[in-house]
Design a protein around this motif. Structure first.
Motif, PDB file in Angstrom:
ATOM      1  N   ARG A  32     114.786  90.632  72.259  1.00 24.06           N
ATOM      2  CA  ARG A  32     113.911  89.549  72.966  1.00 24.06           C
ATOM      3  C   ARG A  32     112.982  88.872  71.865  1.00 24.06           C
ATOM      4  N   LEU A  33     113.489  88.643  70.587  1.00 22.91           N
ATOM      5  CA  LEU A  33     112.786  88.078  69.578  1.00 22.91           C
ATOM      6  C   LEU A  33     112.552  86.560  70.073  1.00 22.91           C
ATOM      7  N   ALA A  34     113.304  86.020  70.727  1.00 24.72           N
ATOM      8  CA  ALA A  34     113.027  84.624  71.037  1.00 24.72           C
ATOM      9  C   ALA A  34     112.160  84.432  72.330  1.00 24.72           C
ATOM     10  N   ASP A  35     111.769  85.539  73.050  1.00 23.82           N
ATOM     11  CA  ASP A  35     110.990  85.574  74.307  1.00 23.82           C
ATOM     12  C   ASP A  35     109.594  85.719  74.007  1.00 23.82           C
ATOM     13  N   THR A  36     108.692  84.650  74.278  1.00 21.90           N
ATOM     14  CA  THR A  36     107.396  84.765  74.037  1.00 21.90           C
ATOM     15  C   THR A  36     106.679  85.778  74.729  1.00 21.90           C
ATOM     16  N   VAL A  37     106.919  85.827  75.928  1.00 19.80           N
ATOM     17  CA  VAL A  37     106.235  86.852  76.976  1.00 19.80           C
ATOM     18  C   VAL A  37     106.360  88.415  76.267  1.00 19.80           C
ATOM     19  N   ALA A  38     107.777  88.519  75.900  1.00 19.94           N
ATOM     20  CA  ALA A  38     108.092  89.997  75.246  1.00 19.94           C
ATOM     21  C   ALA A  38     107.052  90.155  73.965  1.00 19.94           C
ATOM     22  N   LEU A  39     107.080  89.189  73.177  1.00 16.87           N
ATOM     23  CA  LEU A  39     106.390  88.976  72.038  1.00 16.87           C
ATOM     24  C   LEU A  39     104.970  89.319  72.145  1.00 16.87           C
ATOM     25  N   ASP A  40     104.431  88.669  73.201  1.00 14.56           N
ATOM     26  CA  ASP A  40     102.963  88.837  73.815  1.00 14.56           C
ATOM     27  C   ASP A  40     102.726  90.214  73.936  1.00 14.56           C
ATOM     28  N   ILE A  41     103.560  90.939  74.873  1.00 12.86           N
ATOM     29  CA  ILE A  41     103.487  92.115  75.359  1.00 12.86           C
ATOM     30  C   ILE A  41     103.559  93.286  73.954  1.00 12.86           C
ATOM     31  N   GLY A  42     104.175  92.837  73.161  1.00 11.88           N
ATOM     32  CA  GLY A  42     104.673  93.795  71.823  1.00 11.88           C
ATOM     33  C   GLY A  42     103.414  93.760  70.974  1.00 11.88           C
ATOM     34  N   ILE A  43     102.618  92.568  70.998  1.00  6.80           N
ATOM     35  CA  ILE A  43     101.447  92.375  70.233  1.00  6.80           C
ATOM     36  C   ILE A  43     100.421  93.364  70.917  1.00  6.80           C
ATOM     37  N   ALA A  44     100.483  93.000  72.028  1.00  8.25           N
ATOM     38  CA  ALA A  44      99.322  93.746  72.852  1.00  8.25           C
ATOM     39  C   ALA A  44      99.355  95.354  72.524  1.00  8.25           C
ATOM     40  N   LEU A  45     100.678  95.923  72.769  1.00 12.95           N
ATOM     41  CA  LEU A  45     101.176  97.125  72.431  1.00 12.95           C
ATOM     42  C   LEU A  45     100.805  97.600  71.052  1.00 12.95           C
ATOM     43  N   LEU A  46     100.813  96.818  70.052  1.00 10.58           N
ATOM     44  CA  LEU A  46     100.637  97.058  68.752  1.00 10.58           C
ATOM     45  C   LEU A  46      99.352  97.241  68.609  1.00 10.58           C
ATOM     46  N   GLN A  47      98.302  96.594  69.458  1.00 10.29           N
ATOM     47  CA  GLN A  47      96.858  96.568  69.016  1.00 10.29           C
ATOM     48  C   GLN A  47      96.204  97.685  69.924  1.00 10.29           C
ATOM     49  N   CYS A  48      97.109  98.237  70.740  1.00 12.87           N
ATOM     50  CA  CYS A  48      96.346  99.463  71.444  1.00 12.87           C
ATOM     51  C   CYS A  48      97.185 100.730  71.300  1.00 12.87           C
ATOM     52  N   SER A  49      97.887 100.797  70.374  1.00 11.17           N
ATOM     53  CA  SER A  49      98.675 102.087  69.993  1.00 11.17           C
ATOM     54  C   SER A  49      98.329 102.470  68.318  1.00 11.17           C
ATOM     55  N   PRO A  50      98.057 103.608  68.087  1.00 14.03           N
ATOM     56  CA  PRO A  50      98.088 104.030  66.777  1.00 14.03           C
ATOM     57  C   PRO A  50      99.306 104.454  66.299  1.00 14.03           C
ATOM     58  N   LEU A  51     100.066 103.422  65.599  1.00 15.93           N
ATOM     59  CA  LEU A  51     101.384 103.687  65.107  1.00 15.93           C
ATOM     60  C   LEU A  51     101.163 104.121  63.624  1.00 15.93           C
ATOM     61  N   LYS A  52     102.322 104.981  63.272  1.00 14.33           N
ATOM     62  CA  LYS A  52     102.218 105.439  61.865  1.00 14.33           C
ATOM     63  C   LYS A  52     102.786 104.149  61.009  1.00 14.33           C
ATOM     64  N   PRO A  53     102.286 104.169  59.650  1.00 12.56           N
ATOM     65  CA  PRO A  53     102.959 103.222  58.737  1.00 12.56           C
ATOM     66  C   PRO A  53     104.401 103.162  58.648  1.00 12.56           C
ATOM     67  N   VAL A  54     105.071 104.114  58.791  1.00 14.02           N
ATOM     68  CA  VAL A  54     106.535 104.030  58.630  1.00 14.02           C
ATOM     69  C   VAL A  54     107.176 103.292  60.030  1.00 14.02           C
ATOM     70  N   ILE A  55     106.597 103.571  60.954  1.00 12.92           N
ATOM     71  CA  ILE A  55     107.156 102.806  62.003  1.00 12.92           C
ATOM     72  C   ILE A  55     106.984 101.406  62.149  1.00 12.92           C
ATOM     73  N   VAL A  56     105.514 100.970  61.639  1.00 13.17           N
ATOM     74  CA  VAL A  56     105.233  99.693  61.354  1.00 13.17           C
ATOM     75  C   VAL A  56     106.131  98.795  60.385  1.00 13.17           C
ATOM     76  N   ASN A  57     106.306  99.745  59.259  1.00  9.13           N
ATOM     77  CA  ASN A  57     107.180  99.149  58.249  1.00  9.13           C
ATOM     78  C   ASN A  57     108.587  98.919  58.913  1.00  9.13           C
ATOM     79  N   ARG A  58     109.180  99.828  59.445  1.00  4.13           N
ATOM     80  CA  ARG A  58     110.418  99.635  60.173  1.00  4.13           C
ATOM     81  C   ARG A  58     110.700  98.353  61.060  1.00  4.13           C
ATOM     82  N   ALA A  59     109.595  98.242  61.922  1.00  2.25           N
ATOM     83  CA  ALA A  59     109.604  97.131  62.743  1.00  2.25           C
ATOM     84  C   ALA A  59     109.413  95.570  62.160  1.00  2.25           C
TER      85      ALA A  59
END
Length: 196
Positions: A32-59
């Motif tokens: 869903r990289l072309a879907d702006t709604v899915a990307l907005d949800i992904g951004i919101a999840l990134l901002q409310c989730s403490p992810l490890k650097p390895v996961i962020v790096n992989r994404a």
């Protein structure tokens, strides 16, 4: 199902668990990289989730190596391009010490247009973050920058001489004298002017 659940989590302001966010980010990036709604949800999840650097790096690596990345970001004024670049910017800011590497900065440099659009300002904030975090100028990487993705230069002079003069004049004309290229500045009337 995932998207509805993610929307519910972000509205409540709670912390999302990494084991939930990681597969959702992978699905968004791969399908869903072309879907702006899915990307907005992904951004919101990134901002409310403490992810490890390895996961962020992989994404981030999955986005930058996506087969459609340059095609999706090719049009200058599109909401899809803005969403993808905002997504990348959030990823860079989560763990700058681990993420700000030359191999991660070069692909966004290829889609940088040199304008004052919100997406180009976000890309510029990534470059500034790289300089701040690594304490090295990005000029050596920018020496190879070109508006065309298929041309590379050997020096900064070649890159500057290849700039489109009309585009540069428009950018300078529109760029207000009170506006600074930092993450957050105050405008003339005291309103916050950010790079988002």
């Amino acid at each position: 199902m995932y998207i509805m659940f993610a929307a519910k989590i972000t509205k409540q302001g709670s912390k999302a668990k990494g084991y939930f966010v990681e597969p959702l980010l992978t699905a968004i990036i791969q399908h869903r990289l072309a879907d702006t709604v899915a990307l907005d949800i992904g951004i919101a999840l990134l901002q409310c989730s403490p992810l490890k650097p390895v996961i962020v790096n992989r994404a981030l690596q999955n986005i930058l190596q996506h087969p459609q990345f340059f095609k999706l970001c090719s049009s200058e004024e599109s909401s899809r391009r803005d969403s993808i670049i905002r997504f990348i910017t959030v990823l860079f800011r989560l763990h700058p010490t681990n993420i700000c590497q030359p191999s991660r900065v070069i692909p966004p440099m290829r889609i940088y247009g040199g304008t004052i659009s919100s997406s180009d300002r976000n890309l510029l904030s990534i470059f500034c973050l790289y300089e701040t975090d690594k304490s090295t100028p990005i000029s050596s990487i920018f020496a190879k920058w070109s508006l065309s993705t298929d041309i590379s230069f050997s020096s900064q002079l070649d890159a500057v001489q290849n700039m489109d003069p009309i585009r540069m004049l428009r950018t300078c004309h529109v760029f207000s004298i009170w506006r600074c290229m930092s993450d957050e500045q105050e405008g003339e009337e005291g309103e916050k002017v950010g790079l988002d």
